[in-house]
Structures are given as structure tokens and as C-alpha cells.
Design a protein around this motif. Structure first.
Motif, PDB file in Angstrom:
ATOM      1  N   UNK A   1       0.812  -1.216   0.000  1.00  0.00           N
ATOM      2  CA  UNK A   1       0.000   0.000   0.000  1.00  0.00           C
ATOM      3  C   UNK A   1       0.845   1.265   0.000  1.00  0.00           C
ATOM      4  N   UNK A   2       1.964   1.242   0.726  1.00  0.00           N
ATOM      5  CA  UNK A   2       2.777   2.454   0.861  1.00  0.00           C
ATOM      6  C   UNK A   2       4.027   2.441  -0.003  1.00  0.00           C
ATOM      7  N   UNK A   3       4.223   1.384  -0.774  1.00  0.00           N
ATOM      8  CA  UNK A   3       5.410   1.295  -1.632  1.00  0.00           C
ATOM      9  C   UNK A   3       5.183   2.031  -2.953  1.00  0.00           C
ATOM     10  N   UNK A   4       6.245   2.640  -3.472  1.00  0.00           N
ATOM     11  CA  UNK A   4       6.169   3.316  -4.767  1.00  0.00           C
ATOM     12  C   UNK A   4       6.609   2.400  -5.904  1.00  0.00           C
ATOM     13  N   UNK A   5       7.582   1.535  -5.606  1.00  0.00           N
ATOM     14  CA  UNK A   5       8.141   0.632  -6.614  1.00  0.00           C
ATOM     15  C   UNK A   5       8.433  -0.708  -5.955  1.00  0.00           C
ATOM     16  N   UNK A   6       8.254  -1.795  -6.711  1.00  0.00           N
ATOM     17  CA  UNK A   6       8.562  -3.133  -6.206  1.00  0.00           C
ATOM     18  C   UNK A   6       9.685  -3.738  -7.035  1.00  0.00           C
ATOM     19  N   UNK A   7      10.705  -4.218  -6.344  1.00  0.00           N
ATOM     20  CA  UNK A   7      11.794  -4.961  -6.975  1.00  0.00           C
ATOM     21  C   UNK A   7      11.618  -6.436  -6.665  1.00  0.00           C
ATOM     22  N   UNK A   8      11.741  -7.275  -7.673  1.00  0.00           N
ATOM     23  CA  UNK A   8      11.709  -8.707  -7.433  1.00  0.00           C
ATOM     24  C   UNK A   8      12.689  -9.381  -8.385  1.00  0.00           C
ATOM     25  N   UNK A   9      12.888 -10.684  -8.219  1.00  0.00           N
ATOM     26  CA  UNK A   9      13.821 -11.403  -9.077  1.00  0.00           C
ATOM     27  C   UNK A   9      14.028 -12.820  -8.578  1.00  0.00           C
ATOM     28  N   UNK A  10      14.812 -13.565  -9.330  1.00  0.00           N
ATOM     29  CA  UNK A  10      15.142 -14.954  -9.011  1.00  0.00           C
ATOM     30  C   UNK A  10      16.394 -15.322  -9.789  1.00  0.00           C
ATOM     31  N   UNK A  11      16.863 -16.552  -9.596  1.00  0.00           N
ATOM     32  CA  UNK A  11      18.078 -16.953 -10.279  1.00  0.00           C
ATOM     33  C   UNK A  11      17.953 -16.926 -11.789  1.00  0.00           C
ATOM     34  N   UNK A  12      16.910 -17.566 -12.302  1.00  0.00           N
ATOM     35  CA  UNK A  12      16.636 -17.560 -13.741  1.00  0.00           C
ATOM     36  C   UNK A  12      15.151 -17.385 -13.978  1.00  0.00           C
ATOM     37  N   UNK A  13      14.820 -16.434 -14.822  1.00  0.00           N
ATOM     38  CA  UNK A  13      13.425 -16.184 -15.170  1.00  0.00           C
ATOM     39  C   UNK A  13      13.168 -16.655 -16.588  1.00  0.00           C
TER      40      UNK A  13
ATOM     41  N   UNK B   1      14.625  -7.982 -11.644  1.00  0.00           N
ATOM     42  CA  UNK B   1      16.079  -8.071 -11.796  1.00  0.00           C
ATOM     43  C   UNK B   1      16.479  -9.489 -11.409  1.00  0.00           C
ATOM     44  N   UNK B   2      16.704 -10.332 -12.399  1.00  0.00           N
ATOM     45  CA  UNK B   2      17.056 -11.733 -12.154  1.00  0.00           C
ATOM     46  C   UNK B   2      18.477 -12.013 -12.597  1.00  0.00           C
ATOM     47  N   UNK B   3      19.010 -13.139 -12.127  1.00  0.00           N
ATOM     48  CA  UNK B   3      20.357 -13.507 -12.516  1.00  0.00           C
ATOM     49  C   UNK B   3      20.467 -13.681 -14.021  1.00  0.00           C
ATOM     50  N   UNK B   4      19.492 -14.397 -14.573  1.00  0.00           N
ATOM     51  CA  UNK B   4      19.412 -14.600 -16.014  1.00  0.00           C
ATOM     52  C   UNK B   4      17.952 -14.503 -16.437  1.00  0.00           C
ATOM     53  N   UNK B   5      17.736 -14.067 -17.675  1.00  0.00           N
ATOM     54  CA  UNK B   5      16.389 -14.011 -18.244  1.00  0.00           C
ATOM     55  C   UNK B   5      16.433 -14.688 -19.600  1.00  0.00           C
TER      56      UNK B   5
ATOM     57  N   UNK C   1       4.251  -8.569 -20.507  1.00  0.00           N
ATOM     58  CA  UNK C   1       2.977  -7.990 -20.042  1.00  0.00           C
ATOM     59  C   UNK C   1       2.829  -7.910 -18.524  1.00  0.00           C
ATOM     60  N   UNK C   2       3.681  -8.623 -17.795  1.00  0.00           N
ATOM     61  CA  UNK C   2       3.497  -8.736 -16.343  1.00  0.00           C
ATOM     62  C   UNK C   2       4.478  -7.882 -15.533  1.00  0.00           C
ATOM     63  N   UNK C   3       5.510  -7.362 -16.171  1.00  0.00           N
ATOM     64  CA  UNK C   3       6.519  -6.589 -15.452  1.00  0.00           C
ATOM     65  C   UNK C   3       6.720  -5.231 -16.121  1.00  0.00           C
ATOM     66  N   UNK C   4       6.921  -4.206 -15.308  1.00  0.00           N
ATOM     67  CA  UNK C   4       7.170  -2.868 -15.844  1.00  0.00           C
ATOM     68  C   UNK C   4       8.485  -2.839 -16.596  1.00  0.00           C
ATOM     69  N   UNK C   5       9.499  -3.466 -16.024  1.00  0.00           N
ATOM     70  CA  UNK C   5      10.806  -3.599 -16.670  1.00  0.00           C
ATOM     71  C   UNK C   5      11.373  -4.977 -16.352  1.00  0.00           C
ATOM     72  N   UNK C   6      12.200  -5.488 -17.263  1.00  0.00           N
ATOM     73  CA  UNK C   6      12.830  -6.796 -17.086  1.00  0.00           C
ATOM     74  C   UNK C   6      14.331  -6.647 -17.307  1.00  0.00           C
ATOM     75  N   UNK C   7      15.101  -7.079 -16.322  1.00  0.00           N
ATOM     76  CA  UNK C   7      16.553  -6.937 -16.400  1.00  0.00           C
ATOM     77  C   UNK C   7      17.254  -8.230 -15.988  1.00  0.00           C
ATOM     78  N   UNK C   8      18.397  -8.471 -16.595  1.00  0.00           N
ATOM     79  CA  UNK C   8      19.223  -9.636 -16.281  1.00  0.00           C
ATOM     80  C   UNK C   8      20.595  -9.187 -15.809  1.00  0.00           C
ATOM     81  N   UNK C   9      21.081  -9.809 -14.731  1.00  0.00           N
ATOM     82  CA  UNK C   9      22.445  -9.513 -14.270  1.00  0.00           C
ATOM     83  C   UNK C   9      23.448  -9.953 -15.322  1.00  0.00           C
ATOM     84  N   UNK C  10      23.220 -11.140 -15.873  1.00  0.00           N
ATOM     85  CA  UNK C  10      24.085 -11.630 -16.944  1.00  0.00           C
ATOM     86  C   UNK C  10      23.792 -10.838 -18.214  1.00  0.00           C
ATOM     87  N   UNK C  11      24.829 -10.314 -18.812  1.00  0.00           N
ATOM     88  CA  UNK C  11      24.647  -9.493 -20.018  1.00  0.00           C
ATOM     89  C   UNK C  11      25.960  -9.268 -20.733  1.00  0.00           C
TER      90      UNK C  11
END
Length: 389
Positions: A283-295, A322-326, A336-346
Motif C-alpha cells: 500500500x505504501x510502496x512506490x516501486x517493487x523490486x523482485x527477481x530470481x536466479x533464472x526467469x 532483476x534476475x540472474x538470467x532471463x 505484459x506482467x513486469x514494468x521492466x525486465x533486467x538480467x544480471x548476466x549481459x
């Protein structure tokens, strides 16, 4: 700006709590004034207990119990921050991580140790339970678990059965006279995404047996034994586990929890998010960060980031993944489900680097993502410090 860091574990490198801390440090490097809420999450699989205890400020209790092969091990249950809710993860006492690959033995592996953990929690006065069913090494229909709580599994001569899936074909009757009466005083919520029935082509033995060491011939044998177990249960209390949804989870433990514990099965991520008061924090958050090892596309099958994204979408909150790999081939499904998608591996970080320096690389990637996001939404870089080398 309030940012919620709610990742799952980065399997093999970072626990969910470690990943959340790395993300939080990255956010602070991007903006010293940002407030970060750490809510490590999970989806009912291995690591769920640790994530929930960490997120709620709970505690652990350690006891000596039996591992899947009957050896003594130290295993834990968790108590959430409310001091009332106990979480038991089947992998703690009855999981594959406790066995070397050559030790995997679904014919003899038992869930007895998990029952011992439940008994210890009952002794401590706990009556509200969440059971995580990921990572089990057993195919015993949860028979060991109920045995540890006083139930007797008897053959046609009235003799107790040996533990493990091999003996279930000889099961003739269940004696519940000494089954722990405190079970009826308790509530059991089963955190599991597994919908497989107990037996058949999609049953516990056929789908999960091979990863526990079962050969093709062994799968058929175990399946027949689970069918016999289901027959005896149905004769005893009228509950047919054969095709019951979720009964095949954790080698059949999902079935016994429904039949004798009145367990209610829910999607793992939903159980976790409710227990850690995710909606309240959201309710009080402006942005949510989530991630996992591989998406990849499997993430959309109830994995943690997807559950986080679903909850955030309902409140109109942006979610940065922000996941380890995407998996690039899954981007069109994920977008369609995430505002932005990022991978640590690049381009500048190899898979080997991301694994060896998981914490630092996730921190740096999060810093870069947050800086770019702030620039995009505000038209300027709000960074008051630069921690990245």
C-alpha cells in the motif's frame, strides 16, 4: 521514494534474504534518501521457511530428528513473527538435499522426520501450521509422517510396516487410536503449486519418482503401492486420494495432509504473501523490486516474481524484475506482467561472474536499474552517491 525489495532466492548463490539485501544496497547507492523495505519471498518450495521467518522477524527451533534414511540430523521449524504460526518445510528433515545422489532411495525413504518436527512444534504449544512441500526425497505417501505422530500402519497380520514406499503394498489397516489428538486442535495450510493426483500417469511416482532415484520399473511398483495406500485410506475414512488434486505433492504427503490433518492446499506464493503481510506493505510502496536466479516461461506458473507482479498490478504499482538470467525467448510472455525486465548476466557480466560474485553483481545491477528508472520517471538522476566501481 519507498521501494520494496521482494526477491526469491537466486538458487545456488543467494538466499532470498541475501538477494533482498543486495538489492537494498543497490537502491541506496542510487539514492541515499530512498526507503527500502526488505520482504524476501518464496513460492512454497525450498527456502520458503527461511524467507517467511526473515520477512516477519520470526525465530527458528532446532531438533534432532530422522532424515529420509533414518539417520539422526538437526532440522528446524520456523515460528513467524506473530509467535503463533509454525512453518515446517518437508525438505528440512525429509528432503533430497540431505542425501547424496547415490543414496536416493524412494523405496525406503521416509517422511518420519517431518512428523517428528510437527510433534515438537505441537509440544511447544503451536497449533497454526504452514507446511511447505518442496524438495522431498520420499515416495511414502506421508506414511512416515503420520507414524511419527502416533498412527500405526499394519499389514494383514497386524504387524507394523517397515518405513518407505516399498512396504505400502502390504498395508491392510490403519490404527489411529494413538494418533496425536492435538492435530484436530490445529489448522494446516499446505503451501504447494503441485496439482498432481496421488496415482496414475500424472501421479507422484510417475512424475516425481525419477528425480528421487526411481527406475521405470520402480515407478510402476511405487505407483501400485500408493494405490493400495489410497484404497486403505478410503476404506478408513471415505476420502479418495487416488485422483485428488495435490495429493501427489511431496511423494504423496500432500494427500495424507488433506486426509488426516484437514489440510487446505493453496498456491505457495499466495500463502507466503499473506503470511508476510505483503499487501499491507504494498500500500505504501512506490516501486517493487523482485527477481530470481533464472526467469523464463516457467516463472508464469506461480513462481515468486509472477505472484509479486500479480499482487502489485492489482494496486497499480510498478514492478522491476532483476534476475540472474532471463530467457530471451520468453521475453514476449513475461513483458505484459513486469514494468521492466533486467538480467544480471549481459554484455559486461558473464554467467560465471554472476555466480561467483552474485551479491555484488546483483547490487550493481540494481543500482543501475534504479538510476535509470528514476531518470525515466523524473527526468533527472536523483543519485546522491555512486557505490559502483
Amino acid at each position: 521514494m519507498k521501494i520494496m525489495a521482494a526477491p526469491d532466492s537466486f538458487k545456488g548463490t543467494l538466499s532470498a534474504l541475501e538477494a533482498a539485501r543486495a538489492m537494498a544496497e543497490g537502491v541506496q547507492c542510487a539514492d541515499r534518501e530512498a526507503e527500502v523495505i526488505l520482504l524476501p519471498a518464496a513460492d512454497g518450495g525450498e527456502g520458503t521457511m527461511s524467507s517467511m521467518v526473515s520477512a516477519t522477524g520470526g525465530t527458528f527451533a532446532t531438533h534432532v530428528v530422522e532424515d529420509p534414511l533414518g539417520r539422526k540430523v538437526h532440522a528446524r521449524y520456523g515460528v513467524l513473527g506473530d509467535g503463533k504460526t509454525c512453518i515446517v518445510e518437508i525438505a528440512e528433515a525429509s528432503g533430497l538435499p540431505l542425501l547424496k545422489k547415490r543414496e536416493r532411495s524412494p523405496l525406503t525413504a521416509s517422511s518420519y522426520g517431518t512428523g517428528e518436527l510437527i510433534r515438537h512444534a505441537l509440544d511447544a504449544g503451536l497449533r497454526t501450521f504452514i507446511i511447505g512441500l518442496g524438495g522431498s526425497a520420499t515416495n511414502d505417501a506421508g506414511a512416515g509422517m503420520v507414524e511419527a505422530l502416533g498412527m500405526k500402519l499394519l499389514d494383514q497380520n497386524g504387524e507394523p510396516l517397515p518405513r518407505g514406499g516399498r512396504a505400502l503394498g502390504d498395508l491392510a489397516t490403519l490404527d489411529v487410536t494413538a494418533f496425536d489428538p492435538r492435530i484436530k486442535e490445529s489448522t494446516f495450510l499446505i503451501a504447494s503449486d503441485v496439482e498432481n493426483p496421488l496415482v496414475g500417469e500424472q501421479g507422484a511416482s510417475a512424475i516425481f519418482g525419477p528425480q528421487k532415484g526411481a527406475s521405470k520399473e520402480m515407478v510402476a511398483y511405487l505407483d501400485a503401492n500408493l494405490a493400495n495406500f489410497a484404497n486403505v485410506v478410503e476404506q478408513h475414512n471415505g476420502i479418495a486420494l487416488h485422483t485428488k488434486r495435490g495429493a501427489g505433492a511431496a511423494g504423496g504427503a500432500g494427500g495424507v495432509l488433506q486426509a488426516f490433518f484437514n489440510g487446505q492446499m493453496r498456491r505457495g506464493i499466495d500463502v507466503v504473501l499473506e503470511a508476510i503481510s505483503f499487501a499491507e506493505h504494498l500500500e505504501t510502496a512506490d516501486v517493487v523490486l523482485t527477481g530470481e536466479g533464472k526467469t523464463d516461461s516457467q516463472t508464469l506458473s506461480g513462481k515468486t516474481p509472477f505472484g509479486i507482479a500479480e499482487a502489485a498490478e492489482e494496486k497499480g504499482k510498478p514492478v522491476l524484475l532483476v534476475s540472474g538470467m532471463v530467457d530471451a525467448s520468453s521475453l514476449h510472455l513475461l513483458a505484459p506482467h513486469f514494468t521492466e525486465i533486467h538480467s544480471v548476466v549481459g554484455e559486461t557480466v558473464s554467467k560465471a561472474q554472476a555466480i561467483e560474485h552474485a551479491y555484488e553483481e546483483l547490487k550493481k545491477k540494481t543500482e543501475a536499474v534504479i538510476k535509470a528508472y528514476f531518470k525515466k520517471i523524473e527526468g533527472e538522476i536523483r543519485s546522491s552517491g555512486d557505490c559502483a566501481e
